[in-house]
Design an enzyme around this catalytic site. Structure first.
Site, PDB file in Angstrom:
ATOM      1  N   VAL A  57     -43.683 -15.281  43.935  1.00 51.12           N
ATOM      2  CA  VAL A  57     -43.585 -14.646  45.253  1.00 51.12           C
ATOM      3  C   VAL A  57     -43.527 -13.122  45.113  1.00 51.12           C
ATOM      4  O   VAL A  57     -44.275 -12.389  45.754  1.00 51.12           O
ATOM      5  CB  VAL A  57     -42.353 -15.186  46.024  1.00 51.12           C
ATOM      6  CG1 VAL A  57     -42.063 -14.350  47.257  1.00 51.12           C
ATOM      7  CG2 VAL A  57     -42.597 -16.642  46.424  1.00 51.12           C
ATOM      8  N   GLU A 106     -43.926  -9.256  44.140  1.00 53.86           N
ATOM      9  CA  GLU A 106     -45.101  -8.450  43.761  1.00 53.86           C
ATOM     10  C   GLU A 106     -44.637  -7.084  43.254  1.00 53.86           C
ATOM     11  O   GLU A 106     -43.474  -6.709  43.472  1.00 53.86           O
ATOM     12  CB  GLU A 106     -46.015  -8.283  44.982  1.00 53.86           C
ATOM     13  CG  GLU A 106     -46.495  -9.635  45.480  1.00 53.86           C
ATOM     14  CD  GLU A 106     -47.618  -9.547  46.500  1.00 53.86           C
ATOM     15  OE1 GLU A 106     -47.976  -8.420  46.906  1.00 53.86           O
ATOM     16  OE2 GLU A 106     -48.123 -10.624  46.861  1.00 53.86           O
ATOM     17  N   ILE A 138     -42.499 -12.869  37.146  1.00 55.79           N
ATOM     18  CA  ILE A 138     -42.534 -14.301  37.399  1.00 55.79           C
ATOM     19  C   ILE A 138     -41.992 -15.065  36.177  1.00 55.79           C
ATOM     20  O   ILE A 138     -42.580 -15.024  35.084  1.00 55.79           O
ATOM     21  CB  ILE A 138     -43.971 -14.762  37.754  1.00 55.79           C
ATOM     22  CG1 ILE A 138     -44.498 -13.922  38.939  1.00 55.79           C
ATOM     23  CG2 ILE A 138     -43.984 -16.260  38.067  1.00 55.79           C
ATOM     24  CD1 ILE A 138     -43.579 -13.867  40.165  1.00 55.79           C
ATOM     25  N   GLN A 160       0.442  -6.807  28.316  1.00 58.65           N
ATOM     26  CA  GLN A 160       0.242  -7.240  29.709  1.00 58.65           C
ATOM     27  C   GLN A 160      -1.122  -6.795  30.250  1.00 58.65           C
ATOM     28  O   GLN A 160      -1.744  -7.505  31.046  1.00 58.65           O
ATOM     29  CB  GLN A 160       1.368  -6.685  30.594  1.00 58.65           C
ATOM     30  CG  GLN A 160       1.429  -7.398  31.925  1.00 58.65           C
ATOM     31  CD  GLN A 160       2.512  -6.845  32.820  1.00 58.65           C
ATOM     32  OE1 GLN A 160       2.482  -5.663  33.210  1.00 58.65           O
ATOM     33  NE2 GLN A 160       3.481  -7.663  33.156  1.00 58.65           N
ATOM     34  N   GLN A 162     -14.667  -5.342  26.734  1.00 56.24           N
ATOM     35  CA  GLN A 162     -13.495  -4.465  26.612  1.00 56.24           C
ATOM     36  C   GLN A 162     -12.407  -5.120  25.757  1.00 56.24           C
ATOM     37  O   GLN A 162     -11.803  -4.477  24.893  1.00 56.24           O
ATOM     38  CB  GLN A 162     -12.951  -4.156  28.025  1.00 56.24           C
ATOM     39  CG  GLN A 162     -11.924  -3.059  28.059  1.00 56.24           C
ATOM     40  CD  GLN A 162     -12.531  -1.709  27.680  1.00 56.24           C
ATOM     41  OE1 GLN A 162     -13.730  -1.494  27.823  1.00 56.24           O
ATOM     42  NE2 GLN A 162     -11.716  -0.818  27.166  1.00 56.24           N
ATOM     43  N   PHE A 218     -12.760  -7.298  23.444  1.00 52.15           N
ATOM     44  CA  PHE A 218     -13.194  -7.331  22.034  1.00 52.15           C
ATOM     45  C   PHE A 218     -13.192  -5.929  21.404  1.00 52.15           C
ATOM     46  O   PHE A 218     -13.423  -5.801  20.200  1.00 52.15           O
ATOM     47  CB  PHE A 218     -14.599  -7.931  21.916  1.00 52.15           C
ATOM     48  CG  PHE A 218     -14.627  -9.438  21.808  1.00 52.15           C
ATOM     49  CD1 PHE A 218     -14.223 -10.256  22.850  1.00 52.15           C
ATOM     50  CD2 PHE A 218     -15.087 -10.051  20.640  1.00 52.15           C
ATOM     51  CE1 PHE A 218     -14.266 -11.636  22.745  1.00 52.15           C
ATOM     52  CE2 PHE A 218     -15.128 -11.434  20.518  1.00 52.15           C
ATOM     53  CZ  PHE A 218     -14.714 -12.234  21.582  1.00 52.15           C
ATOM     54  N   GLU A 260     -33.324 -13.941  42.547  1.00 57.10           N
ATOM     55  CA  GLU A 260     -32.960 -14.865  43.655  1.00 57.10           C
ATOM     56  C   GLU A 260     -32.270 -14.126  44.797  1.00 57.10           C
ATOM     57  O   GLU A 260     -31.414 -14.676  45.483  1.00 57.10           O
ATOM     58  CB  GLU A 260     -32.051 -15.989  43.154  1.00 57.10           C
ATOM     59  CG  GLU A 260     -32.726 -16.927  42.193  1.00 57.10           C
ATOM     60  CD  GLU A 260     -33.149 -18.230  42.834  1.00 57.10           C
ATOM     61  OE1 GLU A 260     -34.131 -18.801  42.355  1.00 57.10           O
ATOM     62  OE2 GLU A 260     -32.525 -18.663  43.807  1.00 57.10           O
ATOM     63  N   GLY A 261     -32.676 -12.875  45.008  1.00 57.12           N
ATOM     64  CA  GLY A 261     -32.058 -12.037  46.025  1.00 57.12           C
ATOM     65  C   GLY A 261     -30.958 -11.212  45.398  1.00 57.12           C
ATOM     66  O   GLY A 261     -30.016 -11.756  44.825  1.00 57.12           O
TER      67      GLY A 261
HETATM   68  C1  FAD Z   1     -35.990 -11.348  34.891  1.00 58.23           C
HETATM   69  C2  FAD Z   1     -36.503 -11.530  36.275  1.00 58.23           C
HETATM   70  C3  FAD Z   1     -36.973 -12.780  36.673  1.00 58.23           C
HETATM   71  C4  FAD Z   1     -37.496 -12.956  37.957  1.00 58.23           C
HETATM   72  N1  FAD Z   1     -38.043 -14.166  38.302  1.00 58.23           N
HETATM   73  C5  FAD Z   1     -38.757 -14.261  39.475  1.00 58.23           C
HETATM   74  C6  FAD Z   1     -39.527 -15.448  39.766  1.00 58.23           C
HETATM   75  O1  FAD Z   1     -39.533 -16.417  39.008  1.00 58.23           O
HETATM   76  N2  FAD Z   1     -40.269 -15.461  40.906  1.00 58.23           N
HETATM   77  C7  FAD Z   1     -40.293 -14.407  41.793  1.00 58.23           C
HETATM   78  O2  FAD Z   1     -40.993 -14.495  42.801  1.00 58.23           O
HETATM   79  N3  FAD Z   1     -39.557 -13.278  41.543  1.00 58.23           N
HETATM   80  C8  FAD Z   1     -38.801 -13.191  40.403  1.00 58.23           C
HETATM   81  N4  FAD Z   1     -38.081 -12.043  40.121  1.00 58.23           N
HETATM   82  C9  FAD Z   1     -38.092 -10.949  41.070  1.00 58.23           C
HETATM   83  C10 FAD Z   1     -36.743 -10.691  41.732  1.00 58.23           C
HETATM   84  O3  FAD Z   1     -36.466 -11.696  42.667  1.00 58.23           O
HETATM   85  C11 FAD Z   1     -36.803  -9.280  42.339  1.00 58.23           C
HETATM   86  O4  FAD Z   1     -36.808  -8.361  41.254  1.00 58.23           O
HETATM   87  C12 FAD Z   1     -35.647  -8.999  43.255  1.00 58.23           C
HETATM   88  O5  FAD Z   1     -35.763  -9.777  44.427  1.00 58.23           O
HETATM   89  C13 FAD Z   1     -35.559  -7.522  43.639  1.00 58.23           C
HETATM   90  O6  FAD Z   1     -36.791  -7.029  44.042  1.00 58.23           O
HETATM   91  P1  FAD Z   1     -37.331  -5.652  43.416  1.00 58.23           P
HETATM   92  O7  FAD Z   1     -37.245  -5.748  41.936  1.00 58.23           O
HETATM   93  O8  FAD Z   1     -38.659  -5.371  44.016  1.00 58.23           O
HETATM   94  O9  FAD Z   1     -36.295  -4.565  43.892  1.00 58.23           O
HETATM   95  P2  FAD Z   1     -36.296  -3.842  45.315  1.00 58.23           P
HETATM   96  O10 FAD Z   1     -36.473  -4.821  46.398  1.00 58.23           O
HETATM   97  O11 FAD Z   1     -37.247  -2.690  45.257  1.00 58.23           O
HETATM   98  O12 FAD Z   1     -34.812  -3.280  45.384  1.00 58.23           O
HETATM   99  C14 FAD Z   1     -34.392  -2.115  44.668  1.00 58.23           C
HETATM  100  C15 FAD Z   1     -32.930  -1.865  45.027  1.00 58.23           C
HETATM  101  O13 FAD Z   1     -32.796  -1.630  46.439  1.00 58.23           O
HETATM  102  C16 FAD Z   1     -31.884  -2.555  47.000  1.00 58.23           C
HETATM  103  N5  FAD Z   1     -32.353  -2.904  48.346  1.00 58.23           N
HETATM  104  C17 FAD Z   1     -33.591  -3.315  48.705  1.00 58.23           C
HETATM  105  N6  FAD Z   1     -33.645  -3.554  50.028  1.00 58.23           N
HETATM  106  C18 FAD Z   1     -32.390  -3.335  50.510  1.00 58.23           C
HETATM  107  C19 FAD Z   1     -31.781  -3.418  51.792  1.00 58.23           C
HETATM  108  N7  FAD Z   1     -32.450  -3.842  52.872  1.00 58.23           N
HETATM  109  N8  FAD Z   1     -30.469  -3.079  51.919  1.00 58.23           N
HETATM  110  C20 FAD Z   1     -29.776  -2.670  50.843  1.00 58.23           C
HETATM  111  N9  FAD Z   1     -30.283  -2.575  49.584  1.00 58.23           N
HETATM  112  C21 FAD Z   1     -31.570  -2.896  49.429  1.00 58.23           C
HETATM  113  C22 FAD Z   1     -31.905  -3.756  46.065  1.00 58.23           C
HETATM  114  O14 FAD Z   1     -30.742  -4.527  46.192  1.00 58.23           O
HETATM  115  C23 FAD Z   1     -32.030  -3.080  44.718  1.00 58.23           C
HETATM  116  O15 FAD Z   1     -30.774  -2.640  44.310  1.00 58.23           O
HETATM  117  C24 FAD Z   1     -37.500 -11.870  38.868  1.00 58.23           C
HETATM  118  C25 FAD Z   1     -37.008 -10.620  38.461  1.00 58.23           C
HETATM  119  C26 FAD Z   1     -36.537 -10.444  37.184  1.00 58.23           C
HETATM  120  C27 FAD Z   1     -36.071  -9.061  36.765  1.00 58.23           C
END
Ligand code: FAD
Length: 382
Positions: free
Chosen positions: A125, A127, A157, A279, A336, A338, A363-364
């Site tokens: 999903v 891009e 992906i 502590q 920390q 360790f 996953e968001g």
């Molecule tokens: C190792 C890995 C595996 C993944 N696997 C998959 C997969 O199998 N399939 C798939 O489809 N995707 C996958 N992803 C993609 C992943 O879901 C996205 O990277 C993620 O949703 C964030 O999108 P982005 O990287 O474009 O960051 P962005 O959307 O550009 O976000 C950048 C920053 O801005 C913040 N931000 C963005 N919009 C808002 C808002 N409205 N309010 C506040 N903060 C905001 C975000 O929280 C983040 O901190 C994967 C990513 C990684 C790194």
């Protein structure tokens, strides 16, 4: 009456997953982290043991397990290595929208073979220009006669280089935005599908993450999952089912960090006493335990709601948010505890800290979970 005791079946799956994780995953976790090699042998053995594709319905040969069952298994696997766990769980994410939206014939074609033989799938999903903002995707699927021609790029992906098929979200009607999105299955090796290089990530290095390019990739009409324009709904529907499972994996990593920390704190002496007697360290352990337990309860509650067919978007977001942030904090505290040894690759906790970070991103992101949660809180007034 509230009952927190797992069923006999759940206990059996927990035991199976724990033993598998300890015997097959834990001894090889450092190797896959170091080399980034895909854990083919482990994934195949997990499939043989019945630990993959657990939610495929029984009519398609699967076990039809629930989300809570999946959470119990995912915690055990991730406690041994969440990178290998993510490699295994990517199937669940790709299959979830197919279970929700595919026809009987499509399920026989794409889901049943996952149970009959060892196969992998990916959810494509995100891009390069659209992650959190899924509505901003640009990949198009142009209908030509009884076929669709897909063009565009996907990024990050999981299982990108190893999948037998891809669940792909694309704009079949770009003028309608999210309502113009449709979902497709693209098989491995489709002409015009290019698989990018394996990305070198901070953590979960056993997992295979890649970009994909679609250059006039042709799929037949029967590869469209759901009606035209239903793609957004299907892609998002996966998350209620998969977010609790991902959150459970975060609990597994945090639990592992806590267990390592307790053992180390009882052995490591400073000023003539074990550091667990200070502590400052003891309270850190208490807070780690508090957050791990609280996260697990939220995860189980979200999963339980999904299994009962209740709406669980906010609960899944809350569980994912709590578990991901807990995982990051607890693994950082483990480093920390360790001390200098925590910062070193010879000891287990730096890997856990590197592996933890992704739970706040995929996953968001944690910001997006706060966004979902805040909308629900404001609407419900509590
Ligand atoms: C190792 C890995 C595996 C993944 N696997 C998959 C997969 O199998 N399939 C798939 O489809 N995707 C996958 N992803 C993609 C992943 O879901 C996205 O990277 C993620 O949703 C964030 O999108 P982005 O990287 O474009 O960051 P962005 O959307 O550009 O976000 C950048 C920053 O801005 C913040 N931000 C963005 N919009 C808002 C808002 N409205 N309010 C506040 N903060 C905001 C975000 O929280 C983040 O901190 C994967 C990513 C990684 C790194």
């Amino acid at each position: 009456m509230i009952d927190f005791s797992p069923t006999e079946d759940q206990l059996a799956f927990q035991k199976l997953a724990r033993e598998f994780a300890q015997k097959e995953i834990a001894p090889k976790a450092a190797h896959h982290d170091e080399t980034g090699e895909y854990p083919w042998e482990i994934a195949r053995k997990a499939w043989e043991a019945g630990l993959l594709n657990t939610h495929i319905p029984q009519e398609y040969g699967g076990m039809g397990l629930g989300v809570l069952d999946g959470c119990i298994i995912a915690e055990e696997i991730a406690a041994a290595c969440s990178g290998i766990g993510t490699a295994m769980e990517a199937n669940t994410l790709a299959e979830a929208p197919v279970i929700v939206g595919a026809t009987d014939e499509q399920k026989r074609k794409w889901l049943a073979p996952m149970v009959e033989e060892f196969r992998l799938a990916a959810y494509a999903v995100t891009e390069p220009g659209a992650g959190s903002d899924v509505a901003g995707i640009r990949t198009t699927a142009r209908k030509v006669g009884n076929e669709y021609v897909i063009n565009g790029s996907k990024m990050w992906i999981t299982n990108g280089g190893v999948a037998d098929w891809y669940f792909v979200l694309a704009l079949s009607d770009p003028s309608r935005g999210a309502r113009g999105m449709s979902a497709f299955i693209v098989p491995k090796g489709a002409p015009g599908l290019e698989i990018g290089k394996k990305e070198q990530n901070l953590g979960q290095r056993a997992s295979d993450t890649r970009g994909l390019s679609f250059n006039d990739v042709v799929v037949p009409l029967e590869n469209r999952i759901g009606a035209e324009g239903r793609g957004w709904f299907l892609a998002m529907s996966a998350f209620d089912h998969t977010r609790p499972v991902v959150a459970a994996a975060a609990v597994g990593v945090a639990r592992s960090a806590l267990e390592h920390s307790v053992r180390y704190a009882k052995e490591r002496m400073t000023f003539g006493v074990p550091i667990s007697s200070h502590q400052a360290i003891a309270f850190m352990l208490a807070e780690m335990a508090r957050d791990v337990e609280a996260s697990r309860l939220l995860v189980w509650r979200a999963a339980w709601r999904v299994d009962r067919g209740e709406s669980a978007q906010a609960e899944a977001a809350l569980a994912k948010l709590m578990a991901a942030d807990t995982c990051m904090r607890v693994t950082t505290d483990a480093v920390q505890i360790f001390g200098g040894y925590g910062y070193n690759r010879e000891y287990p906790v730096e890997k856990l800290m590197r592996d933890a970070k992704i739970f706040q991103i995929y996953e968001g992101t944690s910001q997006i979970q706060r966004h979902i949660l805040s909308k629900a809180v404001i609407k419900r007034g509590r």
